[in-house]
Scaffold this motif. Sequence first.
Motif, PDB file in Angstrom:
ATOM      1  N   ASP A  38      -8.796  -1.272  -5.658  1.00  0.00           N
ATOM      2  CA  ASP A  38      -8.695  -1.951  -4.368  1.00  0.00           C
ATOM      3  C   ASP A  38     -10.057  -2.347  -3.817  1.00  0.00           C
ATOM      4  O   ASP A  38     -10.161  -3.275  -3.026  1.00  0.00           O
ATOM      5  CB  ASP A  38      -7.994  -1.053  -3.350  1.00  0.00           C
ATOM      6  N   VAL A  76     -16.192   6.215   4.319  1.00  0.00           N
ATOM      7  CA  VAL A  76     -15.638   7.091   5.353  1.00  0.00           C
ATOM      8  C   VAL A  76     -16.550   7.038   6.573  1.00  0.00           C
ATOM      9  O   VAL A  76     -17.727   7.402   6.483  1.00  0.00           O
ATOM     10  CB  VAL A  76     -15.521   8.543   4.850  1.00  0.00           C
ATOM     11  N   TRP A 123      -8.840   1.595   8.041  1.00  0.00           N
ATOM     12  CA  TRP A 123      -7.635   2.423   8.050  1.00  0.00           C
ATOM     13  C   TRP A 123      -7.690   3.346   9.258  1.00  0.00           C
ATOM     14  O   TRP A 123      -8.644   4.112   9.433  1.00  0.00           O
ATOM     15  CB  TRP A 123      -7.536   3.213   6.745  1.00  0.00           C
ATOM     16  N   ASP A 129     -14.766   4.288  -5.426  1.00  0.00           N
ATOM     17  CA  ASP A 129     -14.111   2.990  -5.555  1.00  0.00           C
ATOM     18  C   ASP A 129     -12.901   3.113  -6.471  1.00  0.00           C
ATOM     19  O   ASP A 129     -12.789   4.033  -7.278  1.00  0.00           O
ATOM     20  CB  ASP A 129     -15.086   1.933  -6.084  1.00  0.00           C
ATOM     21  N   ASP A 130     -11.989   2.177  -6.312  1.00  0.00           N
ATOM     22  CA  ASP A 130     -10.855   2.034  -7.203  1.00  0.00           C
ATOM     23  C   ASP A 130     -10.552   0.560  -7.351  1.00  0.00           C
ATOM     24  O   ASP A 130     -11.386  -0.288  -6.992  1.00  0.00           O
ATOM     25  CB  ASP A 130      -9.645   2.841  -6.706  1.00  0.00           C
ATOM     26  N   VAL A 135     -10.187   8.221  -5.724  1.00  0.00           N
ATOM     27  CA  VAL A 135     -11.107   7.161  -6.129  1.00  0.00           C
ATOM     28  C   VAL A 135     -12.082   7.696  -7.163  1.00  0.00           C
ATOM     29  O   VAL A 135     -12.240   8.908  -7.333  1.00  0.00           O
ATOM     30  CB  VAL A 135     -11.886   6.609  -4.909  1.00  0.00           C
ATOM     31  N   HIS A 174       0.862  -1.173   0.000  1.00  0.00           N
ATOM     32  CA  HIS A 174       0.000   0.000   0.000  1.00  0.00           C
ATOM     33  C   HIS A 174       0.896   1.220   0.000  1.00  0.00           C
ATOM     34  O   HIS A 174       1.996   1.197   0.547  1.00  0.00           O
ATOM     35  CB  HIS A 174      -0.893   0.033   1.242  1.00  0.00           C
ATOM     36  N   CYS A 187     -12.207   0.097   3.574  1.00  0.00           N
ATOM     37  CA  CYS A 187     -12.147  -0.414   2.200  1.00  0.00           C
ATOM     38  C   CYS A 187     -12.680  -1.838   2.176  1.00  0.00           C
ATOM     39  O   CYS A 187     -12.210  -2.703   2.919  1.00  0.00           O
ATOM     40  CB  CYS A 187     -10.717  -0.375   1.670  1.00  0.00           C
ATOM     41  N   ALA A 230     -10.970   5.631   7.217  1.00  0.00           N
ATOM     42  CA  ALA A 230     -11.579   5.077   6.008  1.00  0.00           C
ATOM     43  C   ALA A 230     -11.750   3.578   6.174  1.00  0.00           C
ATOM     44  O   ALA A 230     -11.084   2.936   6.994  1.00  0.00           O
ATOM     45  CB  ALA A 230     -10.728   5.376   4.775  1.00  0.00           C
ATOM     46  N   ARG A 259      -5.656   9.430  -1.102  1.00  0.00           N
ATOM     47  CA  ARG A 259      -6.307   8.353  -1.840  1.00  0.00           C
ATOM     48  C   ARG A 259      -7.275   8.977  -2.836  1.00  0.00           C
ATOM     49  O   ARG A 259      -8.127   9.784  -2.465  1.00  0.00           O
ATOM     50  CB  ARG A 259      -7.042   7.441  -0.877  1.00  0.00           C
ATOM     51  N   THR A 261     -14.298  -0.776  -2.685  1.00  0.00           N
ATOM     52  CA  THR A 261     -15.164   0.355  -2.352  1.00  0.00           C
ATOM     53  C   THR A 261     -14.639   1.035  -1.094  1.00  0.00           C
ATOM     54  O   THR A 261     -14.388   0.373  -0.083  1.00  0.00           O
ATOM     55  CB  THR A 261     -16.605  -0.113  -2.132  1.00  0.00           C
ATOM     56  N   TRP A 262     -14.531   2.360  -1.148  1.00  0.00           N
ATOM     57  CA  TRP A 262     -14.009   3.135  -0.025  1.00  0.00           C
ATOM     58  C   TRP A 262     -15.138   3.870   0.665  1.00  0.00           C
ATOM     59  O   TRP A 262     -15.949   4.540   0.012  1.00  0.00           O
ATOM     60  CB  TRP A 262     -12.940   4.114  -0.502  1.00  0.00           C
TER      61      TRP A 262
END
Length: 849
Positions: free
Chosen positions: A429, A434, A380, A426-427, A540, A267, A371, A369, A538, A431-432
Amino acid sequence: MDNGRARRRLSRLGDVVGSAVTALVVFAAVPAVLALLVGDPLGGGLGHGWGHTARLALSVLALVAWAAWAACSGQLIRSVTHQVRRGQAGLALDARWTDRVAARIAVGILAMTTISVPVVVAGTNAGAATVAVAPRSALAPTTAAPSASPMLDDATTAAYMVKPGDSLWSIAQSQLGDGADWTEIAALNIGHSMAGGEVFVDPSLIHAGWTLVLPTNQPGVATTDIVVPLADPTPPPPPQPSVTTTTSTTPITRTSPSPSRRTPDQHSVAVQHHHPVHRGDPLPELGMLGIGAVACAALARRARRRRLLDQLSSQPITPVRSAPTIDTDIALEQFRDVPALDAFERANVALARALAAEGLPVETLGARAICVGTFGVEFWCAPTAPPPPPGFELFADGRAWRVAHGDLRGDTSGPPAFPVVLPVGDDQDGTWLVPVPVGVCLPLLGPAAPALCNAVWRAQESWAWAEMVTVTQDPVVADRETRAALGDDLAVLYIGDPSRLAPGTAALASVVTLATGTASDLTVLVDDEAASLHPLARTVRPHLMADEVAARIDELVQPVPRSSDEADSDPDRVDDLTVVGTLDHHDVVAHLEAGQVEVKLLTATPHLEGLAQPLPANRERRATELIAYLALHRPDAVTSDRLRTRVLGSGDADAAAKTLFNIATAARRALGTDDADQPLFPPGSRTGRYHLTEAVTVDAQRAISLAAAGCASQNPEEAMALLRAALDLIDGEPMANVLTGYLWWESEGHGGRIAAALVRAAVTLADLAIADGLIEMAHGGIEQARLVDPYSEALSRAAMQVAAAAGDGDRLRHEWRECQRRIDELDPGSTPSLHTERLYSELAREVLV
């Protein structure tokens, strides 16, 4: 070295060892055994000292054995050489054992090289990767125990190795001929373990190197070969230099699109090492809705629950919705039961339990965050966070806690660690999201901030614990609810300017604001292309919901307004059963009999009866659905645009026009003609409209007509006969075995209308049967109707009345408890209506006292 690459190298080493062992057995062990047991064929083998005839016979047998070994060895060498030269290892389903041994040896030889080996199947499109065969599986509802990759089976499905830049849509387009078939690929694979310890939990998130199972009942998909993955896919190119774009407020830094993806132990949070936003072409439904798969799954569950609640206790309602709202509902339903949603909710609850067991407050985590990815769910946290509790592991140099998908087991009840969690983007990795704890204010800044606010608001109100959180824009409501929530496991999310709150309220609530200048540990900067989470560095792809989409979703998930007359009406009354009044004898006979072709929808697997010729296997499912849709809408003609959007699952006219033509042609041939030699499915009109003749009937429509006639009949015997005929058409739980398609069934209200009609039929039949002492008939009708509406409170009341009429106190108590359980299952914390409770009390006094 990352875990995924290490596993692949170990797999390659295993291939080399297996190949070496196989080669030693064939080219060394076999001749050694022959020399030991058979001996020299020219010298009589081991028959020295025997008679001349015996030595001659043994010499012949020895010569045959050595000749057979030499022939097999030569064939193996030729096969291995051929497969190594072409860089592929494959074998037909009916291949001989020698071909299989040759493929095994070729695998090891190719694995010793460092080149990437494309593995293809004869008859598939160029560029296809690994193809195997595996059994069909259903869409996994949870990720608590992810299943292994599908087992190889030589009859049902083929598979494909994902390449960089692929999406389910692009794979379906290239391999199946229609991108809208991505849902079939998802149904076969989602929930399965993939390469490197990853789990397929999100249909919008796939990684290069995965092997996905493909359905083989599609044109262009070959099933004649089984091929085995040999080596790592072509390594992705390195990330391109980052490109900086600016918005009207604050610059957002992000990298150019790149197919590279994260490995389990790598990461980066430095600005110069941003992860790319691009994950292949997005699924069109997500693009239309503007949100991610996790939020879609939550909203689909909420909309589905809303439909059931509208039918639960009082007069069932099938609201009239606009075409865009129905299309939105269908798009949401594509993501029902996505495992990523279950993983997120389980992980949030599991974290709360783990922290409580260790005596650690949630605040010590300092989570910034969350993920939800293919390896698990990551929290995180702040640098000062303590070591993770049991069940969680340190990740990314101690900056995150992670729980693997395989560890998300057990009960999901209980409060979550973070009641307010907002999905922002999202990316590659995952869905992000918060978290916004109590006392925290999260600013959403940038030109697309209002659209992001629309998305996070609807998602927050759709989590499993949504009843614990009050979401409001009214500062007065926020002030009142924060004080009412003190000491309870309740939370308040205020969306607005925190300066409008009363003193002290902001410290007791979670706040999301579009106002600038508000201090916060985390800020989200968002434009139409990217959302940047600071200070996590980050970037996204943002979840942006347009106002018109938000309005349609609100229409789907909010309760249908009822007038006071409706609220006070008889809760067992059902109106609008399509056929009103009494049918004459001719009409009754007509509805008792099926047409030349009957569409069977009141069954677990929809199908057609009476076809002139069978449908082609590769078009059977979609042609059946097309005919069902047209038959349910007769006598109205249906436009080709609507058929492409709702039935074929694609709004892209260019992509789906050929698909519609092919499926309609196959359906027309299968339906055949009537006695006048006219097609039951006439060709489309010049304006692109399609319809069926009256010779094609639908069991669901016949059931509704018979139910209406039975309820209207003044003759009890005739009424019971009609009602039984209607209920007898139910042959199982409708759509129970459907994995893809038929999303319009509920979205357009067909399921609700049919359920309401058949519930009314069962209730009326129960009343008439009880009056005649026909207890078993009454009970049988209720059980049939429960196949189409298992949560109906009206059926529970009817069942309690049947039990009371039979003097069966045990059944009466059982039906009451089951009624309570069903309602609590559908809407946790709810209880049966006052009408049902009063009925049970009255019946209990008569039967139990």
